[in-house]
Design an enzyme around this catalytic site. Structure first.
Site, PDB file in Angstrom:
ATOM      1  N   CYS A 120      29.686  70.876  19.382  1.00 61.22           N
ATOM      2  CA  CYS A 120      29.624  70.061  20.605  1.00 61.22           C
ATOM      3  C   CYS A 120      29.088  68.661  20.345  1.00 61.22           C
ATOM      4  CB  CYS A 120      28.775  70.761  21.657  1.00 61.22           C
ATOM      5  SG  CYS A 120      29.338  72.420  21.988  1.00 61.22           S
ATOM      6  N   HIS A 269      26.558  65.788  26.887  1.00 61.62           N
ATOM      7  CA  HIS A 269      27.468  66.912  26.660  1.00 61.62           C
ATOM      8  C   HIS A 269      27.309  67.884  27.833  1.00 61.62           C
ATOM      9  CE1 HIS A 269      29.423  70.380  25.225  1.00 61.62           C
ATOM     10  NE2 HIS A 269      28.327  71.042  24.923  1.00 61.62           N
ATOM     11  N   ASN A 299      32.071  74.056  29.665  1.00 65.44           N
ATOM     12  CA  ASN A 299      31.704  73.423  28.401  1.00 65.44           C
ATOM     13  C   ASN A 299      32.965  73.258  27.549  1.00 65.44           C
ATOM     14  OD1 ASN A 299      30.838  72.918  25.782  1.00 65.44           O
ATOM     15  ND2 ASN A 299      29.125  74.355  25.856  1.00 65.44           N
TER      16      ASN A 299
HETATM   17  N1  ACO Z   1      27.340  87.525  35.021  1.00 62.22           N
HETATM   18  C1  ACO Z   1      26.372  88.321  35.468  1.00 62.22           C
HETATM   19  N2  ACO Z   1      25.288  88.687  34.703  1.00 62.22           N
HETATM   20  C2  ACO Z   1      25.262  88.185  33.450  1.00 62.22           C
HETATM   21  C3  ACO Z   1      26.257  87.350  32.925  1.00 62.22           C
HETATM   22  C4  ACO Z   1      27.330  87.030  33.773  1.00 62.22           C
HETATM   23  N3  ACO Z   1      28.347  86.219  33.391  1.00 62.22           N
HETATM   24  N4  ACO Z   1      25.934  87.020  31.664  1.00 62.22           N
HETATM   25  C5  ACO Z   1      24.767  87.626  31.384  1.00 62.22           C
HETATM   26  N5  ACO Z   1      24.364  88.338  32.459  1.00 62.22           N
HETATM   27  C6  ACO Z   1      23.160  89.151  32.617  1.00 62.22           C
HETATM   28  C7  ACO Z   1      22.575  89.575  31.306  1.00 62.22           C
HETATM   29  O1  ACO Z   1      23.226  90.750  30.835  1.00 62.22           O
HETATM   30  C8  ACO Z   1      21.142  89.812  31.682  1.00 62.22           C
HETATM   31  O2  ACO Z   1      21.047  91.082  32.301  1.00 62.22           O
HETATM   32  P1  ACO Z   1      19.758  92.031  32.039  1.00 62.22           P
HETATM   33  O3  ACO Z   1      18.588  91.253  32.577  1.00 62.22           O
HETATM   34  O4  ACO Z   1      20.090  93.256  32.815  1.00 62.22           O
HETATM   35  O5  ACO Z   1      19.702  92.220  30.557  1.00 62.22           O
HETATM   36  C9  ACO Z   1      20.857  88.775  32.760  1.00 62.22           C
HETATM   37  O6  ACO Z   1      22.145  88.354  33.231  1.00 62.22           O
HETATM   38  C10 ACO Z   1      20.092  87.564  32.259  1.00 62.22           C
HETATM   39  O7  ACO Z   1      20.705  87.140  31.047  1.00 62.22           O
HETATM   40  P2  ACO Z   1      20.198  85.867  30.271  1.00 62.22           P
HETATM   41  O8  ACO Z   1      21.035  85.672  29.054  1.00 62.22           O
HETATM   42  O9  ACO Z   1      18.718  85.951  30.111  1.00 62.22           O
HETATM   43  O10 ACO Z   1      20.510  84.748  31.360  1.00 62.22           O
HETATM   44  P3  ACO Z   1      20.125  83.242  31.327  1.00 62.22           P
HETATM   45  O11 ACO Z   1      19.377  82.889  32.537  1.00 62.22           O
HETATM   46  O12 ACO Z   1      19.534  82.842  30.000  1.00 62.22           O
HETATM   47  O13 ACO Z   1      21.544  82.537  31.456  1.00 62.22           O
HETATM   48  C11 ACO Z   1      23.168  81.518  30.040  1.00 62.22           C
HETATM   49  C12 ACO Z   1      22.547  82.809  30.503  1.00 62.22           C
HETATM   50  C13 ACO Z   1      23.873  80.861  31.226  1.00 62.22           C
HETATM   51  C14 ACO Z   1      24.197  81.829  28.955  1.00 62.22           C
HETATM   52  C15 ACO Z   1      22.073  80.584  29.502  1.00 62.22           C
HETATM   53  O14 ACO Z   1      21.277  81.256  28.561  1.00 62.22           O
HETATM   54  C16 ACO Z   1      22.648  79.371  28.862  1.00 62.22           C
HETATM   55  O15 ACO Z   1      23.246  78.540  29.516  1.00 62.22           O
HETATM   56  N6  ACO Z   1      22.441  79.190  27.545  1.00 62.22           N
HETATM   57  C17 ACO Z   1      22.956  78.048  26.853  1.00 62.22           C
HETATM   58  C18 ACO Z   1      24.395  78.230  26.691  1.00 62.22           C
HETATM   59  C19 ACO Z   1      25.044  76.986  26.243  1.00 62.22           C
HETATM   60  O16 ACO Z   1      24.924  75.965  26.873  1.00 62.22           O
HETATM   61  N7  ACO Z   1      25.749  77.107  25.149  1.00 62.22           N
HETATM   62  C20 ACO Z   1      26.466  76.099  24.602  1.00 62.22           C
HETATM   63  C21 ACO Z   1      25.571  74.945  24.188  1.00 62.22           C
HETATM   64  S1  ACO Z   1      25.997  74.337  22.687  1.00 62.22           S
HETATM   65  C22 ACO Z   1      27.543  74.119  22.796  1.00 62.22           C
HETATM   66  O17 ACO Z   1      27.916  73.472  23.725  1.00 62.22           O
HETATM   67  C23 ACO Z   1      28.483  74.795  21.858  1.00 62.22           C
END
Ligand code: ACO
Length: 365
Positions: A120, A269, A299
Site C-alpha cells: 500500500c 492511504h 482499500n
Molecule cells: N463481520 C462480522 N464480524 C467480524 C468480521 C466481519 N466482517 N470480521 C471479524 N469479525 C469478528 C471477529 O471474528 C471477532 O469476533 P470474536 O470477538 O467473536 O472473536 C470480532 O469481530 C472482533 O474482531 P477484531 O479483528 O478484533 O475486530 P477489529 O475491531 O480489530 O476490526 C479490522 C477488524 C476492521 C480488520 C481491523 O482490525 C482493521 O481495520 N485492521 C487493519 C486492517 C487494514 O487496514 N489492513 C490493511 C492496511 S495495510 C494495507 O493497506 C495493505
C-alpha cells in the site's frame, strides 16, 4: 520543456486520472456471502462498498485507463512520456512488468517502464522514484500509476479480510516545474520493517516450498502449490498503521520545516476510517482536512492515493500553492509520507461528476 542549464529542477504533478471498474459490491452483497453485516463493516472500517474488476480487467488495463485520463488532464499523449512506473502488488503476471503493459496500451513507445512493489506504500514509493528521475534531469515526463486487482487475491470466504479490499487505478503525470511556478516534493520519508512481514502478506507462486525434494518438485499444481490469498493479523496491523503513519508524517513535516496547520489537505492511504481518525487526532489535523473516499472503494492498496487525488481535483479541493500531505502504510511493513506543493492541474473531464453509489445486481465473485 528544457530547463536552463544548471537550474535546480523541482517536480510538479501536471495531470491526474483514475479508473474504477463498473461493478459495485456493497456490504449488503457481502452479507449474502459471509457471516457479516453492513453495520459491523461500516462501524469497524467505514467502508460501504468496493469496486470489483470484470474478468478481462487487470491492473494493466485499469492502469492504462487511469494513465490516459492523467495524460489528457496534462494535455499530453503517450508519445510524450519518457518513463512509466507502475505501483502494484497485484501485477498482471510475474513478468513482464505491469508498467510495460500500460506503456504499450497508451502508446508510450519511446518510454522505459518498470514496477515497484511496496504494497500500500507503492504509490508513494513510485512517486518518490519518479520525482528523482525528473529532478535529476534523467526523464522529462514520468507517469506514475498505482493499480490493483485485489479481488483476485482476497479469500472471499474469510470475513476478516474480504470486506476490506477493492479494485481500481489512479495515475499522475510528473514534469519539471517552470521558473517561478509552485511545485516540488518535499522531504519524502520511506521506511520499512521486514520483520513484521508475517502480519500481512500474500504468498506468490515462487514462494519457498518447505519439504520440496529439489528442482522441478513443485507439487501437483506447480503454480498454485504455495500461493495464498491475503493473510492479515488485523488487530496488529491496525495498531502499527496508526503509529507508523503518525511517525512518517511527523518526520516528513519536520524535514520540510512545516507544521500540520500548513497542510491544506492530507491525502492518506484509504485503509480504514478508524486508522485515519486516530492518525488525524495524533497530528492535530481537523478531519475536514483529511480526504476520505474509502466508503466507496475500500482499500485499493497502491491505487488508493492517486484515486483520491484525482477525485479531490475533480471536486475542486486543491488550489495552486496548496501543500498536500500524502501518507501511507502497508504490507512489508512499509510506510512513508511526502508533502507535495500543488501546482494546479486541469480537472479531468470524465471525473467532473464523481460517480455515486450504485446497487449491485451481479452474483458474488
Ligand atoms: N463481520 C462480522 N464480524 C467480524 C468480521 C466481519 N466482517 N470480521 C471479524 N469479525 C469478528 C471477529 O471474528 C471477532 O469476533 P470474536 O470477538 O467473536 O472473536 C470480532 O469481530 C472482533 O474482531 P477484531 O479483528 O478484533 O475486530 P477489529 O475491531 O480489530 O476490526 C479490522 C477488524 C476492521 C480488520 C481491523 O482490525 C482493521 O481495520 N485492521 C487493519 C486492517 C487494514 O487496514 N489492513 C490493511 C492496511 S495495510 C494495507 O493497506 C495493505
Amino acid at each position: 520543456m528544457t530547463p536552463a542549464p544548471g537550474a535546480l529542477l523541482r517536480t510538479r504533478i501536471s495531470g491526474v486520472g483514475r479508473y474504477v471498474p463498473e461493478r459495485v459490491l456493497t456490504n449488503h452483497d457481502l452479507e449474502q456471502m459471509v457471516e457479516t453485516s453492513d453495520a459491523w463493516i461500516v462501524e469497524r472500517s467505514g467502508i460501504r462498498e468496493r469496486r470489483i474488476a470484470s474478468g478481462d480487467e487487470t491492473s494493466g488495463t485499469m492502469g492504462a485507463r487511469a494513465a490516459e485520463e492523467a495524460l489528457a488532464s496534462a494535455g499530453l499523449t503517450g508519445s510524450d512520456v519518457d518513463l512509466v512506473i507502475g505501483a502494484t502488488c497485484t501485477p498482471d503476471g510475474m513478468f513482464p512488468a505491469t508498467a510495460t503493459v500500460i506503456q504499450d496500451a497508451i502508446g508510450a513507445g519511446s518510454a522505459s517502464s518498470f514496477d515497484v512493489n511496496a504494497a500500500c506504500t507503492g504509490f508513494l514509493t513510485a512517486l518518490s522514484v519518479g520525482s528523482q528521475f525528473v529532478t535529476s534531469g534523467s526523464a522529462g515526463r514520468v507517469l506514475v500509476v498505482g493499480s490493483e486487482t485485489l479481488s483476485r487475491v482476497v479469500d472471499w470466504t474469510d470475513r476478516s479480510t474480504c470486506v476490506l479490499f477493492g479494485d481500481g487505478a489512479g495515475a499522475v503525470v510528473l514534469e519539471p516545474t517552470q521558473e517561478g511556478e509552485p511545485g516540488g516534493l518535499a522531504s519524502p520519508v520511506l521506511r520499512s520493517d521486514g520483520a513484521l512481514g508475517d502480519l500481512l502478506y500474500a504468498r506468490g507462486p515462487a514462494s519457498a516450498r518447505p519439504g520440496a525434494r529439489g528442482i522441478g518438485d513443485n507439487g501437483a499444481d506447480p503454480l498454485r502449490a504455495v500461493a495464498s490469498c491475503i493473510v492479515m493479523d488485523g488487530r496488529n496491523v491496525f495498531r502499527h498503521a496508526i503509529t507508523a503513519m503518525t511517525e512518517a508524517a511527523q518526520a516528513c513535516l519536520a524535514g520540510a520545516g512545516l507544521r500540520a496547520e500548513d497542510i491544506a489537505l492530507c491525502m492518506p492511504h484509504q485503509a480504514n476510517v478508524r486508522i485515519l481518525s486516530a492518525f488525524a487526532r495524533n497530528l492535530e489535523l481537523s478531519e475536514e482536512r483529511v480526504y476520505m473516499n474509502l466508503e466507496r472503494y475500500g482499500n485499493t492498496s497502491a491505487a488508493s492515493i492517486p484515486i483520491a487525488l484525482a477525485e479531490a481535483v475533480a471536486e475542486g479541493r486543491l488550489s495552486a500553492g496548496d501543500r498536500v500531505l500524502m501518507v501511507a502504510f502497508g504490507g512489508g511493513f512499509t510506510w512513508g509520507a511526502t508533502v507535495v506543493e500543488w501546482s494546479g492541474v486541469r480537472r479531468p473531464e470524465r471525473l467532473a461528476a464523481v460517480p455515486g453509489s450504485r446497487a449491485s445486481t451481479a452474483p458474488p465473485p
